[in-house]
Design an enzyme around this catalytic site. Structure first.
Site, mmCIF file in Angstrom:
data_model
loop_
_atom_site.group_PDB
_atom_site.id
_atom_site.type_symbol
_atom_site.label_atom_id
_atom_site.label_comp_id
_atom_site.label_asym_id
_atom_site.label_seq_id
_atom_site.Cartn_x
_atom_site.Cartn_y
_atom_site.Cartn_z
ATOM 1 N N LYS A 181 0.876 -1.178 0.000
ATOM 2 C CA LYS A 181 0.000 0.000 0.000
ATOM 3 C C LYS A 181 0.912 1.227 0.000
ATOM 4 C CE LYS A 181 -1.704 3.316 2.257
ATOM 5 N NZ LYS A 181 -1.817 4.426 1.400
ATOM 6 N N GLY A 234 7.027 5.447 7.846
ATOM 7 C CA GLY A 234 6.204 6.651 7.800
ATOM 8 C C GLY A 234 6.322 7.411 9.105
ATOM 9 N N SER A 235 5.267 8.130 9.444
ATOM 10 C CA SER A 235 5.316 9.002 10.619
ATOM 11 C C SER A 235 5.159 8.209 11.918
ATOM 12 C CB SER A 235 4.202 10.040 10.520
ATOM 13 O OG SER A 235 2.959 9.381 10.512
ATOM 14 N N ASN A 236 5.576 8.809 13.010
ATOM 15 C CA ASN A 236 5.490 8.146 14.313
ATOM 16 C C ASN A 236 4.048 7.861 14.724
ATOM 17 O OD1 ASN A 236 8.205 8.948 14.267
ATOM 18 N ND2 ASN A 236 8.267 8.613 16.461
ATOM 19 N N VAL A 238 1.307 7.360 12.933
ATOM 20 C CA VAL A 238 0.693 6.227 12.233
ATOM 21 C C VAL A 238 1.420 4.926 12.612
ATOM 22 C CG1 VAL A 238 0.231 5.232 9.962
ATOM 23 C CG2 VAL A 238 -0.117 7.674 10.325
ATOM 24 N N GLY A 239 2.742 4.994 12.699
ATOM 25 C CA GLY A 239 3.520 3.795 13.014
ATOM 26 C C GLY A 239 3.117 3.178 14.343
ATOM 27 N N GLU A 256 9.576 1.855 10.799
ATOM 28 C CA GLU A 256 10.661 2.827 10.624
ATOM 29 C C GLU A 256 10.017 4.195 10.516
ATOM 30 O OE1 GLU A 256 13.615 2.245 11.227
ATOM 31 O OE2 GLU A 256 13.471 0.068 11.240
ATOM 32 N N CYS A 290 13.903 11.074 6.044
ATOM 33 C CA CYS A 290 13.870 10.761 7.476
ATOM 34 C C CYS A 290 15.247 10.994 8.100
ATOM 35 C CB CYS A 290 13.429 9.324 7.680
ATOM 36 S SG CYS A 290 14.385 8.173 6.700
ATOM 37 N N GLN A 337 2.084 19.611 3.239
ATOM 38 C CA GLN A 337 3.471 19.595 3.715
ATOM 39 C C GLN A 337 4.047 21.009 3.704
ATOM 40 O OE1 GLN A 337 4.818 16.852 5.012
ATOM 41 N NE2 GLN A 337 6.588 18.084 5.594
ATOM 42 N N GLU A 391 9.944 16.884 14.128
ATOM 43 C CA GLU A 391 10.374 16.675 12.751
ATOM 44 C C GLU A 391 9.639 17.662 11.841
ATOM 45 O OE1 GLU A 391 9.029 13.053 10.721
ATOM 46 O OE2 GLU A 391 11.084 12.754 10.058
HETATM 47 P P1 NAD Z 1 2.536 8.775 6.978
HETATM 48 O O1 NAD Z 1 2.722 8.119 8.302
HETATM 49 O O2 NAD Z 1 1.528 9.851 6.877
HETATM 50 O O3 NAD Z 1 2.130 7.695 5.897
HETATM 51 C C1 NAD Z 1 2.897 6.525 5.676
HETATM 52 C C2 NAD Z 1 2.000 5.457 5.092
HETATM 53 O O4 NAD Z 1 1.038 5.055 6.065
HETATM 54 C C3 NAD Z 1 1.197 5.932 3.876
HETATM 55 O O5 NAD Z 1 1.119 4.894 2.940
HETATM 56 C C4 NAD Z 1 -0.145 6.218 4.487
HETATM 57 O O6 NAD Z 1 -1.208 6.163 3.560
HETATM 58 C C5 NAD Z 1 -0.258 5.111 5.519
HETATM 59 N N1 NAD Z 1 -1.241 5.349 6.587
HETATM 60 C C6 NAD Z 1 -1.755 6.537 6.993
HETATM 61 N N2 NAD Z 1 -2.656 6.328 7.993
HETATM 62 C C7 NAD Z 1 -2.698 4.999 8.221
HETATM 63 C C8 NAD Z 1 -3.430 4.170 9.145
HETATM 64 N N3 NAD Z 1 -4.279 4.668 10.023
HETATM 65 N N4 NAD Z 1 -3.199 2.842 9.108
HETATM 66 C C9 NAD Z 1 -2.300 2.313 8.236
HETATM 67 N N5 NAD Z 1 -1.607 3.046 7.334
HETATM 68 C C10 NAD Z 1 -1.805 4.369 7.323
HETATM 69 O O7 NAD Z 1 3.982 9.281 6.508
HETATM 70 P P2 NAD Z 1 4.361 10.097 5.193
HETATM 71 O O8 NAD Z 1 3.876 11.503 5.354
HETATM 72 O O9 NAD Z 1 3.959 9.337 3.968
HETATM 73 O O10 NAD Z 1 5.962 10.058 5.249
HETATM 74 C C11 NAD Z 1 6.722 10.934 6.005
HETATM 75 C C12 NAD Z 1 7.195 10.264 7.288
HETATM 76 O O11 NAD Z 1 7.894 9.074 6.971
HETATM 77 C C13 NAD Z 1 8.185 11.109 8.065
HETATM 78 O O12 NAD Z 1 7.876 11.059 9.432
HETATM 79 C C14 NAD Z 1 9.519 10.434 7.796
HETATM 80 O O13 NAD Z 1 10.490 10.642 8.778
HETATM 81 C C15 NAD Z 1 9.112 9.007 7.719
HETATM 82 N N6 NAD Z 1 10.120 8.230 6.992
HETATM 83 C C16 NAD Z 1 10.914 7.373 7.714
HETATM 84 C C17 NAD Z 1 11.888 6.620 7.064
HETATM 85 C C18 NAD Z 1 12.729 5.642 7.833
HETATM 86 O O14 NAD Z 1 13.259 4.726 7.207
HETATM 87 N N7 NAD Z 1 12.878 5.770 9.133
HETATM 88 C C19 NAD Z 1 12.082 6.746 5.676
HETATM 89 C C20 NAD Z 1 11.276 7.647 4.993
HETATM 90 C C21 NAD Z 1 10.285 8.369 5.656
#
Ligand code: NAD
Length: 488
Positions: A181, A234-236, A238-239, A256, A290, A337, A391
């Protein structure tokens, strides 16, 4: 006037080896963040029903895929790599137009994707276990590994080729099947990567892609009983939510997340090198990595010289559409953003930071139709300020002055994140102290904070990760379960 895209950029979901329409009939249309009048392409706004079909297909494909030898699975990945390589220009251009990073950076990322595929293709022929001496002289004891099953891959928009591949390629080589996804903001680019798997003729169902809102499709991956592993970047916020969902259904998960990465400039640093690396780490990809440099912690004795050199170079940065040859930094990925970045700049000013350069949206001429923001540098930033803690994900650097290394490391560690960190010094003692005391998963000496090698483990400490690692050999730990076998 809206500039229409090539129809070939309108993708469906990839399920069971075919491109199929989303069941809702609705689509998500992506526009170029450098020129929002330009349509880049579209993907389906899928429903849970679409996701369930993809998981079912991945489940059906599992037994024959894991029944192949690693070498046979590797042959497919080599083929995908060749096809991706032959499509580099098109995929890189789509990436630049869809999420804004410059074309050379997009090409570099696509080349990285090719290398990732080849690295994991080779893994199909490497060892998967150890022989461990048993205390019973008549027994043979060893470990082997089995795949998790169906794996859900949830990715962000900032590396739309590399991240889906650094998760999917190891998942596949160790015998898992995959449902991806991608983030909607860069889903067309990801679809083009998935199309390379179709072109390579991989067995149907081993890799699927379903696009749509994270709150619907991502959520369903996190809660679906047949998804046995979830790899998320992705973001903290959501993670953490995904981690809780995975834990409650008993799935293996890997998160991550964000960073707030420092660079320390010691009094004996090569200042020109430190300036180059700070700008590259902080401003490339518009600060949307990130591992981007965000805090610059400088020894007081070289502070003014460093600052002067830094400002001189930052003011030379050419901001523009990433497809133009002379653009060094593109736009923010989206209006959201852009507003987040402007919000943090405002917070910085309100909390007492001194703006040295930048700080505004660019709106004149060609900039008018894009989400461009000036490269920005603050000073007088203290560790308790919002721009020193959260961040930003934009081209914003915060300068902080210190009197010794101990103080520098204390400030560097004074955040919830621990992804990457750099020091610039020519002194071996300082290097060693930094390596030992810096709480970050990636610790770099005389090199920018951003920079990841695909053959090395990657991940963060503290809130930057779920403490697992990805890439390199670390991927094997996540995408397999160890079985200890005892034979008498
Ligand atoms: P995000 O958390 O908004 O989205 C990441 C993914 O999660 C997307 O596919 C999104 O559609 C999905 N998502 C959103 N809500 C969800 C839910 N409730 N359940 C399941 N999935 C859901 O992040 P973003 O804005 O796409 O990316 C930016 C973030 O990613 C920054 O915080 C950045 O630091 C982080 N990032 C980390 C790394 C790493 O390896 N540590 C690498 C790249 C980006």
């Amino acid at each position: 006037m809206t500039i229409k895209t090539d129809q070939r950029n309108n993708f469906n979901n990839f399920i069971d080896g075919e491109w199929v329409e989303g069941s809702s009939g609705n689509v998500i249309t992506n526009y170029n963040p450098a020129n929002i009048e330009e349509v880049v392409g579209s993907v389906p706004e899928s429903t849970e029903e679409d996701l369930d079909r993809a998981v079912e297909s991945a489940k059906q494909a599992l037994s024959s895929w894991k029944g192949l030898t690693g070498a046979a699975r590797g042959q497919y990945l080599y083929k995908v790599a060749d096809i991706l390589e032959s499509r580099t220009e098109d995929i890189a251009e789509t990436m630049t137009r869809e999420m804004g990073k410059t074309y050379p950076e997009a090409k570099g990322e696509t080349a990285r994707g090719v290398a990732i595929l080849r690295y994991y293709a080779g893994e199909g022929m490497r060892e998967v276990g150890d022989v461990i001496p048993s205390t019973d002289k008549d027994a043979l004891m060893f470990t082997t590994r089995s795949p998790l099953g169906v794996v859900g891959v949830i990715t962000p928009w900032n590396f739309p080729v590399a991240i889906p591949l650094w998760k999917s390629a190891p998942a596949l080589i160790y015998g898992n099947t995959v449902v991806i996804k991608p983030a909607s903001e860069a889903a067309v680019t990801c679809a083009k990567v998935v199309d390379c798997f179709k072109e390579a003729g991989v067995p149907k169902g081993i890799i699927n892609m379903v696009t749509g809102p994270g709150s619907v499709i991502g959520e369903r991956i996190a809660t679906h009983k047949d998804v046995k592993g979830i790899s998320f970047t992705g973001s903290n916020k959501v993670g953490k939510h995904i981690g809780q969902q995975a834990l409650s259904k008993g799935a293996k998960y890997q998160l991550e997340m964000g960073g707030k990465n420092p660079v320390i400039v010691a009094e004996d640093a090569d200042l020109d090198l430190a300036v180059e690396a700070t700008i590259s780490g902080g401003m490339k990809s518009t600060g949307q990595k990130c591992t981007a440099t965000s805090r610059v912690i400088v020894h007081s004795s070289v502070y003014e010289t460093f600052k002067e050199k830094l400002l001189h170079k930052v003011q030379e940065i050419k901001v523009g559409n990433g497809m133009e040859d002379d653009s060094w930094m593109g736009p923010s990925v989206s209006e959201n953003q852009l507003h987040t970045v402007l919000h943090y700049i405002n917070e910085g000013k309100e909390e007492g930071g001194k703006l040295l350069t930048g700080g505004h949206r660019l709106t004149d001429g060609d900039y008018a139709q894009g989400y461009f923001v000036e490269p920005t540098v603050f000073e007088n930033v203290s560790s308790d300020m919002t721009i020193a803690q959260e961040e930003i994900f934009g081209p914003v650097l915060a300068l902080m002055k210190v009197d010794n290394l101990e103080e520098a490391i204390e400030i560097a560690n004074d955040v919830e994140y621990g992804l990457s960190a750099s020091i610039f010094t020519t002194n071996i003692q300082k290097m060693l102290a930094f390596m030992e005391h810096m709480d970050a998963g990636l610790v770099r000496v005389n090199a920018e904070s951003a920079g990841v090698e695909l053959q090395a483990p990657f991940g963060g400490m503290k809130s930057s990760s779920s403490h697992s690692r990805e890439q390199g050999q670390a991927a094997k730990e996540f995408f397999t379960n160890i079985k200890t076998v005892f034979v008498k």
